[in-house]
Design a protein around this motif. Structure first.
Motif, PDB file in Angstrom:
ATOM      1  N   GLU A  66       0.843  -1.187   0.000  1.00 61.33           N
ATOM      2  CA  GLU A  66       0.000   0.000   0.000  1.00 61.33           C
ATOM      3  C   GLU A  66       0.884   1.245   0.000  1.00 61.33           C
ATOM      4  N   VAL A  67       0.616   2.172  -0.896  1.00 66.91           N
ATOM      5  CA  VAL A  67       1.374   3.428  -0.912  1.00 66.91           C
ATOM      6  C   VAL A  67       0.789   4.323   0.173  1.00 66.91           C
ATOM      7  N   LYS A  68       1.603   4.681   1.156  1.00 63.87           N
ATOM      8  CA  LYS A  68       1.103   5.444   2.296  1.00 63.87           C
ATOM      9  C   LYS A  68       1.346   6.935   2.128  1.00 63.87           C
ATOM     10  N   GLU A  69       2.349   7.281   1.353  1.00 59.46           N
ATOM     11  CA  GLU A  69       2.709   8.691   1.211  1.00 59.46           C
ATOM     12  C   GLU A  69       3.390   8.843  -0.133  1.00 59.46           C
ATOM     13  N   SER A  70       3.082   9.911  -0.845  1.00 61.78           N
ATOM     14  CA  SER A  70       3.844  10.166  -2.068  1.00 61.78           C
ATOM     15  C   SER A  70       4.022  11.667  -2.244  1.00 61.78           C
ATOM     16  N   LYS A  71       5.278  12.073  -2.167  1.00 60.50           N
ATOM     17  CA  LYS A  71       5.613  13.500  -2.279  1.00 60.50           C
ATOM     18  C   LYS A  71       6.650  13.639  -3.370  1.00 60.50           C
ATOM     19  N   ARG A  72       6.322  14.314  -4.411  1.00 62.89           N
ATOM     20  CA  ARG A  72       7.247  14.480  -5.539  1.00 62.89           C
ATOM     21  C   ARG A  72       7.911  13.157  -5.906  1.00 62.89           C
ATOM     22  N   ASN A  73       9.219  13.058  -5.633  1.00 62.80           N
ATOM     23  CA  ASN A  73       9.919  11.840  -6.052  1.00 62.80           C
ATOM     24  C   ASN A  73      10.179  10.877  -4.890  1.00 62.80           C
ATOM     25  N   ARG A  74       9.438  11.025  -3.787  1.00 57.63           N
ATOM     26  CA  ARG A  74       9.669  10.196  -2.608  1.00 57.63           C
ATOM     27  C   ARG A  74       8.373   9.499  -2.196  1.00 57.63           C
ATOM     28  N   PHE A  75       8.463   8.194  -1.961  1.00 55.50           N
ATOM     29  CA  PHE A  75       7.271   7.401  -1.676  1.00 55.50           C
ATOM     30  C   PHE A  75       7.489   6.532  -0.444  1.00 55.50           C
ATOM     31  N   ILE A  76       6.445   6.380   0.343  1.00 55.91           N
ATOM     32  CA  ILE A  76       6.494   5.414   1.444  1.00 55.91           C
ATOM     33  C   ILE A  76       5.489   4.311   1.141  1.00 55.91           C
ATOM     34  N   VAL A  77       5.999   3.084   1.117  1.00 55.19           N
ATOM     35  CA  VAL A  77       5.142   1.933   0.808  1.00 55.19           C
ATOM     36  C   VAL A  77       5.243   0.920   1.953  1.00 55.19           C
TER      37      VAL A  77
END
Lengths: 187, 187
Positions: free
Chosen positions: B153-164
């Motif tokens: 699950e993608v929890k955060e997506s900011k520009r070129n940075r993602f938390i999965v």
């Protein structure tokens, strides 16, 4: 003592150090570093009793695998060139295109992870060790063809719980670091 | 409506849900759960248009691989059965003895890690995504033969940075969880 023989002595001393820190150094790279010819390096190695690169790796890897406890030799990922059970370990891996993303030629993370995890398990002085937690950081992308040196160090060991740090280098630049918390279990 | 037809309706409703949560369920396991015969389950599947287990996995895996962006289909580890780019993804892996430690038959961590890392990369809606940091936890040892279901699950997506977040289950029990921080890079 003549000037050239003292130069040689110093070169051989540094050469020993260099090979210890980066076992992947070829005769060509050493010659380049010391600004001497390749045959001079070969002579140095002969005098110091250091075998040629491939032999060096093969030889130490074989003799170290016999010391493994928590992992079978054939299960080891990479080549084990140093193992002080319960303390520290060093392994090597030559990357190639089969380990890389096709689009970018960057080595896929899980190959680097496998090298690190295997070493973290191997360094534990127990029959069975499993990873419980791992906190890892890929610092710089590693490209296909890179030669990696992994170094593991046991930082803490309490009963059946161990903390192992693994750092992976390419040409002495840190490309990966991981903290592994392992537990040993009854077989 | 007769009692048996309403029972059947309810069974088929639950069956759909169960297969959605655990796509590895066989007809035998479903029959056992509902206390009906295996042919009854087959009939239910036919009426609901749900193919048999192997077909089910093969079919969805193929159609989902076409959606992949950040990873090539053949580079994918596991079978991709659901992919909502930028949001969530599900994959499956059947473990076997070649993935296990010989001594204990416990699946080696890096196989589970590879399943998770691949899925974390696959779910990112970008051409190239790399793992920067991963914090992972192996919760229960997984034994050879286990069928694993990984959910990202993608929890955060900011520009070129993602938390999965990736969680891996065996028979609905969580055996692994990992938080991956990924970055996208220019190709």
């Amino acid at each position: 003592m003549s000037r050239s023989s003292s130069q040689k002595q110093q070169r051989q001393k540094i050469l020993l150090e260099k090979i210890k820190y980066d076992p992947f150094l070829t005769d060509e790279e050493l010659a380049d570093f010391f600004k001497v010819s390749v045959p001079t390096i070969r002579l140095d190695r002969l005098e110091l009793g250091i075998p040629e690169l491939r032999e060096r790796i093969k030889h130490v890897a074989e003799s170290n695998q016999e010391k493994l406890k928590s992992i079978e030799g054939k299960e080891f990922i990479g080549e084990l060139i140093d193992l002080q059970l319960g303390q520290s370990a060093i392994s090597l891996m030559e990357t190639n295109s089969s380990m890389a993303f096709e689009k970018t030629h960057i080595i896929r993370g899980h190959y680097i992870y496998s090298l690190a995890e295997t070493l973290a398990i191997a360094v534990i002085d127990a029959q069975v060790a499993l990873v419980g937690i791992a906190n890892i950081k890929y610092k710089i992308p590693v490209y296909s063809g890179a030669k990696l040196v992994a170094k593991a160090e046991v930082k803490e060991s309490k009963r059946n719980r161990f903390i192992v740090w693994v750092k992976i280098y390419e040409k002495n630049v840190e490309v990966f670091r991981g903290k592994f918390i392992l537990v040993t279990v009854q077989k």
